[in-house]
Enzyme design. Sequence first.
Site, short mmCIF file in Angstrom:
data_model
loop_
_atom_site.label_atom_id
_atom_site.label_comp_id
_atom_site.label_asym_id
_atom_site.label_seq_id
_atom_site.Cartn_x
_atom_site.Cartn_y
_atom_site.Cartn_z
N GLU A 1 13.04 -8.79 1.95
CA GLU A 1 12.20 -7.68 2.41
C GLU A 1 12.95 -6.37 2.13
O GLU A 1 14.11 -6.25 2.51
CB GLU A 1 11.98 -7.86 3.92
CG GLU A 1 11.27 -6.72 4.61
CD GLU A 1 11.31 -6.87 6.15
OE1 GLU A 1 12.10 -7.68 6.67
OE2 GLU A 1 10.55 -6.15 6.80
N HIS B 1 12.78 -2.05 2.37
CA HIS B 1 12.14 -0.80 2.78
C HIS B 1 12.98 0.35 2.26
O HIS B 1 14.21 0.35 2.44
CB HIS B 1 12.01 -0.72 4.31
CG HIS B 1 11.17 -1.83 4.84
ND1 HIS B 1 9.81 -1.85 4.66
CD2 HIS B 1 11.51 -2.97 5.47
CE1 HIS B 1 9.35 -2.98 5.18
NE2 HIS B 1 10.35 -3.67 5.67
N ARG C 1 12.91 4.86 12.75
CA ARG C 1 11.69 5.70 12.74
C ARG C 1 10.84 5.38 13.98
O ARG C 1 11.39 5.08 15.03
CB ARG C 1 10.95 5.47 11.41
CG ARG C 1 11.80 5.91 10.20
CD ARG C 1 11.08 5.68 8.89
NE ARG C 1 9.85 6.49 8.80
CZ ARG C 1 8.92 6.29 7.86
NH1 ARG C 1 9.08 5.33 6.96
NH2 ARG C 1 7.84 7.05 7.83
N ASN D 1 8.21 -5.30 -0.71
CA ASN D 1 8.07 -4.17 0.21
C ASN D 1 6.58 -4.12 0.57
O ASN D 1 5.78 -3.57 -0.19
CB ASN D 1 8.52 -2.87 -0.44
CG ASN D 1 8.41 -1.70 0.53
OD1 ASN D 1 7.83 -1.83 1.62
ND2 ASN D 1 8.96 -0.56 0.16
N PRO E 1 0.79 -1.22 0.00
CA PRO E 1 0.00 0.00 0.00
C PRO E 1 0.83 1.28 0.00
O PRO E 1 1.85 1.36 0.66
CB PRO E 1 -0.84 -0.10 1.28
CG PRO E 1 -0.17 -1.12 2.12
CD PRO E 1 0.50 -2.07 1.17
N ASN E 2 0.34 2.22 -0.76
CA ASN E 2 0.87 3.59 -0.86
C ASN E 2 2.18 3.68 -1.63
O ASN E 2 2.67 4.79 -1.85
CB ASN E 2 1.03 4.22 0.54
CG ASN E 2 -0.30 4.33 1.25
OD1 ASN E 2 -1.23 4.89 0.68
ND2 ASN E 2 -0.42 3.79 2.43
N ARG F 1 4.33 11.00 -2.16
CA ARG F 1 4.17 10.81 -0.71
C ARG F 1 5.48 11.13 0.02
O ARG F 1 6.54 10.61 -0.34
CB ARG F 1 3.69 9.39 -0.39
CG ARG F 1 4.76 8.35 -0.27
CD ARG F 1 4.23 6.96 -0.01
NE ARG F 1 3.98 6.67 1.38
CZ ARG F 1 4.22 5.48 1.94
NH1 ARG F 1 4.72 4.48 1.22
NH2 ARG F 1 3.95 5.27 3.19
N TYR G 1 10.73 9.24 1.33
CA TYR G 1 10.73 8.20 0.30
C TYR G 1 11.35 8.64 -1.03
O TYR G 1 11.44 7.83 -1.96
CB TYR G 1 9.29 7.70 0.07
CG TYR G 1 8.69 7.09 1.32
CD1 TYR G 1 9.20 5.90 1.83
CD2 TYR G 1 7.64 7.70 2.00
CE1 TYR G 1 8.67 5.33 2.99
CE2 TYR G 1 7.10 7.15 3.16
CZ TYR G 1 7.63 5.96 3.64
OH TYR G 1 7.11 5.41 4.78
N ALA H 1 3.02 -0.62 4.89
CA ALA H 1 2.54 -0.67 6.28
C ALA H 1 2.14 -2.07 6.71
O ALA H 1 2.15 -2.38 7.91
CB ALA H 1 1.36 0.29 6.44
#
Length: 143
Positions: free
Chosen positions: A97, A99, A106, A73, A9-10, A17, A22, A76
């Site tokens: 994985e 990111h 964070r 990725n 998502p996103n 964004r 990012y 969320a």
Amino acid sequence: MFIKVINGPNLNMLGVREPGIYGHTGYKELVELIENHAREKGIRVECFQSNHEGDLVDEIQACYGLVDGIVINPGAYTHTSVAILDALKAVSIPAVEVHISDVDSREEFRKISYVRAACEKTISGHGINGYLEAMDFLSEAKE
Ligand code: DQA
């Protein structure tokens, strides 16, 4: 070597964004970078993005028997999804994985990853280059 790159998502909103976190590269450009890198390395690649958890599970399941490596990725859903973890375990395809941001530096909730347990490696905080590093890792592991 056939790699599926799955974004959650996103990530379709890349470039728009939170560019301070990012970056400025859009999703379409990311796909082009991945495809160019795959061509140079002699890797077959397909990219998939969805904002829906079940669609991500369906896509992982569809990789079974067809795909040699998964770069994921989960956005969320990284921090919440037992369903994505179980799907990765079910197909048992080597997975990495990725990111874009450094999730460990964070918020506390981003330090938890459900999918990590089903992945051979985590690449975090290397920006979009992380996707290319993940592809290299999977293709070198297969040699
Ligand atoms: C992300 C980090 C996640 O915490 C976040 O929810 C995302 C993107 C990253 O690529 O840095 O959507 O996975």
